[in-house]
Design a protein around this motif. Structure first.
Motif, PDB file in Angstrom:
ATOM      1  N   LYS A  58       0.827  -1.222   0.000  1.00  0.00           N
ATOM      2  CA  LYS A  58       0.000   0.000   0.000  1.00  0.00           C
ATOM      3  C   LYS A  58       0.854   1.263   0.000  1.00  0.00           C
ATOM      4  CE  LYS A  58      -4.129  -1.919   2.015  1.00  0.00           C
ATOM      5  NZ  LYS A  58      -5.127  -1.891   3.040  1.00  0.00           N
ATOM      6  N   PHE A 141      -8.860  12.737  17.498  1.00  0.00           N
ATOM      7  CA  PHE A 141      -8.642  11.602  16.590  1.00  0.00           C
ATOM      8  C   PHE A 141      -9.137  10.333  17.273  1.00  0.00           C
ATOM      9  CE2 PHE A 141      -5.684  14.802  15.217  1.00  0.00           C
ATOM     10  CZ  PHE A 141      -5.526  14.615  13.859  1.00  0.00           C
ATOM     11  N   PRO A 146      -4.199   5.789  12.308  1.00  0.00           N
ATOM     12  CA  PRO A 146      -3.990   5.623  10.864  1.00  0.00           C
ATOM     13  C   PRO A 146      -5.190   4.990  10.144  1.00  0.00           C
ATOM     14  CG  PRO A 146      -2.113   4.778  12.104  1.00  0.00           C
ATOM     15  CD  PRO A 146      -3.217   5.014  13.093  1.00  0.00           C
ATOM     16  N   VAL A 147      -6.067   4.332  10.917  1.00  0.00           N
ATOM     17  CA  VAL A 147      -7.177   3.585  10.303  1.00  0.00           C
ATOM     18  C   VAL A 147      -8.507   4.346  10.350  1.00  0.00           C
ATOM     19  CG1 VAL A 147      -8.503   1.421  10.398  1.00  0.00           C
ATOM     20  CG2 VAL A 147      -6.085   1.419  11.053  1.00  0.00           C
ATOM     21  N   MET A 148      -8.788   4.992  11.455  1.00  0.00           N
ATOM     22  CA  MET A 148     -10.127   5.563  11.650  1.00  0.00           C
ATOM     23  C   MET A 148     -10.272   6.891  10.904  1.00  0.00           C
ATOM     24  SD  MET A 148     -11.172   3.108  13.473  1.00  0.00           S
ATOM     25  CE  MET A 148     -12.753   3.484  14.191  1.00  0.00           C
ATOM     26  N   ASN A 190     -17.672  10.412  22.541  1.00  0.00           N
ATOM     27  CA  ASN A 190     -17.635   9.702  23.822  1.00  0.00           C
ATOM     28  C   ASN A 190     -18.923   9.828  24.623  1.00  0.00           C
ATOM     29  OD1 ASN A 190     -15.230   8.252  23.812  1.00  0.00           O
ATOM     30  ND2 ASN A 190     -14.068  10.160  24.017  1.00  0.00           N
ATOM     31  N   MET A 194     -19.369   5.978  25.273  1.00  0.00           N
ATOM     32  CA  MET A 194     -19.047   5.506  26.632  1.00  0.00           C
ATOM     33  C   MET A 194     -20.251   4.998  27.423  1.00  0.00           C
ATOM     34  SD  MET A 194     -15.972   5.166  27.185  1.00  0.00           S
ATOM     35  CE  MET A 194     -14.640   5.456  26.026  1.00  0.00           C
ATOM     36  N   PRO A 225     -17.501  -3.646  14.713  1.00  0.00           N
ATOM     37  CA  PRO A 225     -16.272  -4.388  14.449  1.00  0.00           C
ATOM     38  C   PRO A 225     -15.685  -5.043  15.693  1.00  0.00           C
ATOM     39  CG  PRO A 225     -15.894  -2.023  14.249  1.00  0.00           C
ATOM     40  CD  PRO A 225     -17.363  -2.215  14.416  1.00  0.00           C
ATOM     41  N   LEU A 231     -13.703  -3.470  23.015  1.00  0.00           N
ATOM     42  CA  LEU A 231     -13.347  -2.080  22.699  1.00  0.00           C
ATOM     43  C   LEU A 231     -12.891  -1.337  23.957  1.00  0.00           C
ATOM     44  CD1 LEU A 231     -13.174   0.164  20.579  1.00  0.00           C
ATOM     45  CD2 LEU A 231     -15.597   0.623  20.941  1.00  0.00           C
ATOM     46  N   PHE A 234      -9.475  -2.208  24.608  1.00  0.00           N
ATOM     47  CA  PHE A 234      -8.626  -1.584  23.583  1.00  0.00           C
ATOM     48  C   PHE A 234      -8.368  -0.108  23.930  1.00  0.00           C
ATOM     49  CE2 PHE A 234      -8.602   0.500  19.247  1.00  0.00           C
ATOM     50  CZ  PHE A 234      -7.426  -0.043  18.790  1.00  0.00           C
ATOM     51  N   ILE A 243     -13.644   9.111  31.440  1.00  0.00           N
ATOM     52  CA  ILE A 243     -14.640   9.775  30.579  1.00  0.00           C
ATOM     53  C   ILE A 243     -16.039   9.687  31.213  1.00  0.00           C
ATOM     54  CG2 ILE A 243     -15.753   9.773  28.296  1.00  0.00           C
ATOM     55  CD1 ILE A 243     -13.005   8.755  27.180  1.00  0.00           C
TER      56      ILE A 243
HETATM   57  N1  3HC Z   1      -2.397   0.826  13.834  1.00  0.00           N
HETATM   58  C1  3HC Z   1      -2.390   0.919  12.482  1.00  0.00           C
HETATM   59  N2  3HC Z   1      -3.144   0.126  11.684  1.00  0.00           N
HETATM   60  C2  3HC Z   1      -3.921  -0.798  12.272  1.00  0.00           C
HETATM   61  C3  3HC Z   1      -3.958  -0.950  13.674  1.00  0.00           C
HETATM   62  C4  3HC Z   1      -3.164  -0.094  14.464  1.00  0.00           C
HETATM   63  N3  3HC Z   1      -3.163  -0.166  15.806  1.00  0.00           N
HETATM   64  N4  3HC Z   1      -4.827  -1.949  13.966  1.00  0.00           N
HETATM   65  C5  3HC Z   1      -5.302  -2.410  12.789  1.00  0.00           C
HETATM   66  N5  3HC Z   1      -4.758  -1.702  11.777  1.00  0.00           N
HETATM   67  C6  3HC Z   1      -5.039  -1.864  10.357  1.00  0.00           C
HETATM   68  C7  3HC Z   1      -4.581  -3.200   9.830  1.00  0.00           C
HETATM   69  O1  3HC Z   1      -3.222  -3.136   9.436  1.00  0.00           O
HETATM   70  C8  3HC Z   1      -5.513  -3.395   8.651  1.00  0.00           C
HETATM   71  O2  3HC Z   1      -5.043  -2.620   7.556  1.00  0.00           O
HETATM   72  P1  3HC Z   1      -5.350  -3.049   6.022  1.00  0.00           P
HETATM   73  O3  3HC Z   1      -6.829  -2.955   5.832  1.00  0.00           O
HETATM   74  O4  3HC Z   1      -4.583  -2.037   5.255  1.00  0.00           O
HETATM   75  O5  3HC Z   1      -4.832  -4.438   5.862  1.00  0.00           O
HETATM   76  C9  3HC Z   1      -6.821  -2.768   9.128  1.00  0.00           C
HETATM   77  O6  3HC Z   1      -6.461  -1.850  10.176  1.00  0.00           O
HETATM   78  C10 3HC Z   1      -7.783  -3.803   9.639  1.00  0.00           C
HETATM   79  O7  3HC Z   1      -7.106  -4.514  10.691  1.00  0.00           O
HETATM   80  P2  3HC Z   1      -7.224  -6.076  10.959  1.00  0.00           P
HETATM   81  O8  3HC Z   1      -7.638  -6.768   9.687  1.00  0.00           O
HETATM   82  O9  3HC Z   1      -6.008  -6.543  11.654  1.00  0.00           O
HETATM   83  O10 3HC Z   1      -8.321  -6.189  12.062  1.00  0.00           O
HETATM   84  P3  3HC Z   1      -9.800  -5.734  12.045  1.00  0.00           P
HETATM   85  O11 3HC Z   1     -10.426  -5.859  10.701  1.00  0.00           O
HETATM   86  O12 3HC Z   1     -10.366  -6.449  13.183  1.00  0.00           O
HETATM   87  O13 3HC Z   1      -9.731  -4.168  12.377  1.00  0.00           O
HETATM   88  C11 3HC Z   1      -9.811  -2.373  13.873  1.00  0.00           C
HETATM   89  C12 3HC Z   1      -9.102  -3.664  13.500  1.00  0.00           C
HETATM   90  C13 3HC Z   1      -9.639  -1.343  12.769  1.00  0.00           C
HETATM   91  C14 3HC Z   1      -9.153  -1.863  15.148  1.00  0.00           C
HETATM   92  C15 3HC Z   1     -11.346  -2.689  14.071  1.00  0.00           C
HETATM   93  O14 3HC Z   1     -11.508  -3.748  14.964  1.00  0.00           O
HETATM   94  C16 3HC Z   1     -12.141  -1.508  14.546  1.00  0.00           C
HETATM   95  O15 3HC Z   1     -12.519  -0.627  13.784  1.00  0.00           O
HETATM   96  N6  3HC Z   1     -12.419  -1.471  15.889  1.00  0.00           N
HETATM   97  C17 3HC Z   1     -13.143  -0.395  16.499  1.00  0.00           C
HETATM   98  C18 3HC Z   1     -12.207   0.756  16.738  1.00  0.00           C
HETATM   99  C19 3HC Z   1     -12.889   1.912  17.376  1.00  0.00           C
HETATM  100  O16 3HC Z   1     -14.073   1.914  17.658  1.00  0.00           O
HETATM  101  N7  3HC Z   1     -12.115   2.961  17.619  1.00  0.00           N
HETATM  102  C20 3HC Z   1     -12.599   4.132  18.297  1.00  0.00           C
HETATM  103  C21 3HC Z   1     -12.299   3.988  19.752  1.00  0.00           C
HETATM  104  S1  3HC Z   1     -12.922   5.353  20.663  1.00  0.00           S
HETATM  105  C22 3HC Z   1     -11.714   6.485  20.547  1.00  0.00           C
HETATM  106  O17 3HC Z   1     -10.663   6.304  19.990  1.00  0.00           O
HETATM  107  C23 3HC Z   1     -12.029   7.750  21.238  1.00  0.00           C
HETATM  108  C24 3HC Z   1     -11.238   7.914  22.502  1.00  0.00           C
HETATM  109  O18 3HC Z   1     -11.418   9.227  22.961  1.00  0.00           O
HETATM  110  C25 3HC Z   1     -11.605   6.956  23.586  1.00  0.00           C
END
Ligand code: 3HC
Length: 286
Positions: A58, A141, A146-148, A190, A194, A225, A231, A234, A243
């Motif tokens: 990628k 964020f 990098p993903v969200m 949140n 939350m 997911p 979560l 995580f 929070i």
């Molecule tokens: N860093 C960078 N990339 C990551 C990563 C990380 N920690 N974790 C996963 N990825 C990437 C993988 O490399 C993969 O990339 P690709 O599509 O290019 O191959 C992609 O994300 C998908 O990962 P996986 O296939 O390993 O696993 P999943 O499909 O299970 O996805 C997840 C993992 C993206 C973490 C998914 O489970 C998810 O979306 N979970 C919910 C996350 C969420 O809700 N986040 C918000 C939390 S609340 C918050 O942040 C607010 C705060 O104030 C509390």
């Protein structure tokens, strides 16, 4: 003035992710942390993340090299004087954040915008300790950065339209989708997320179902997911509790009362993935 140089303060999971996406969008990044070991870990984390993108085809190896070349780890906060924007991603403590923002207000040039990645602390209160409240804004964020795709952009009471516009444009330049919200406890993300997590913890506390069952219901039934307890692990149970307390204090409404089981786990040091144990057990901490 165009934003070209960004200082990210705090090289933890969020800060290193923010540094990575900022550099990937062509910005020059100064990554600062008071702890040298955290700075080192942050650079290692984002280098690995970029390496995974290269392995998946990628990202070209040369692109990885040029992204890394735009990130300068720096131990001195004084380098904030070079930044057009500072994004703070340190611990969720009002005391730590206000002390830092006072310092930044002294160090930074007059045009510099000061942003905070706080998950729920009031932007208006942080802004009030500076002499530039119209240039203080929330840039929240989501993890993993990098993903969200979302960045919640929170206007403090005094945040100017011009600063809001600059930050919205920058978030888009970073490949994110900005959503504008106002400064109330928990913002939108949140405030909605939350209480759902807290309610999931109550269902375990009250013996309605086991953690695996609760998560399965939400994953298979609602297409989430991750289940809410997975979560919570995580995110970190300490963060979830803090929070919930901000929501509870901020609104004075019993519906935000943190579940006693959440408090118990935090007191026991079961903070989720980062300590190897929360609602689930993990082989190693992240
Ligand atoms: N860093 C960078 N990339 C990551 C990563 C990380 N920690 N974790 C996963 N990825 C990437 C993988 O490399 C993969 O990339 P690709 O599509 O290019 O191959 C992609 O994300 C998908 O990962 P996986 O296939 O390993 O696993 P999943 O499909 O299970 O996805 C997840 C993992 C993206 C973490 C998914 O489970 C998810 O979306 N979970 C919910 C996350 C969420 O809700 N986040 C918000 C939390 S609340 C918050 O942040 C607010 C705060 O104030 C509390």
């Amino acid at each position: 003035m165009a934003i070209q140089t960004v200082m990210v303060i705090g090289a933890g999971q969020m800060g290193s992710g923010i540094a990575q996406v900022a550099a990937a969008s062509g910005l020059n990044v100064l990554l600062h942390d008071i702890a040298e070991v955290s700075l080192h870990q942050g650079i290692t984390r984002l280098t690995k993340s970029l390496g995974r993108s290269v392995e998946k085809g990628k990202l070209a190896e040369e692109e990885k090299t040029s992204i890394l070349g735009r990130i300068l780890p720096c131990a001195q906060l004084d380098r904030a004087a070079q930044a057009d924007l500072v994004i703070e991603a340190i611990i969720e403590s009002m005391e730590h954040k206000t002390t830092l923002f006072k310092r930044l207000d002294d160090l930074c040039r007059p045009h510099t915008i000061l942003a905070t990645n706080t998950s729920s602390l009031p932007i208006t209160e942080i802004a009030a300790v500076t002499g530039r409240p119209s240039q203080v804004i929330g840039m929240h964020f989501m993890n993993p950065v990098p993903v969200m795709p979302l960045v919640e952009i929170i206007r403090g009471l005094e945040t100017s339209d011009e600063v809001f516009g600059q930050i919205r444009d920058l978030a888009e330049r970073m490949g994110k989708t900005p959503v504008e919200v106002n400064d109330f406890p928990g913002f939108v993300s949140n405030r909605v997320l939350m209480p759902m997590i807290n309610e999931a913890i109550y269902t375990v506390y009250e013996g309605v179902a086991a953690p695996e069952a609760v998560d399965k219901v939400m994953k298979l039934g609602m297409n989430h997911p991750m289940g809410p307890l997975e979560l919570a692990d995580f995110i970190g149970l300490d963060t979830c509790l803090s929070i919930m307390e901000i929501l509870h204090d901020g609104f004075g409404d019993g519906k935000y009362r943190p579940c006693p089981l959440l408090r118990k786990y935090v007191k026991a040091g079961r903070l989720g993935r980062k300590t190897g144990r929360g609602f689930y057990t993990y082989d190693s901490s992240l």
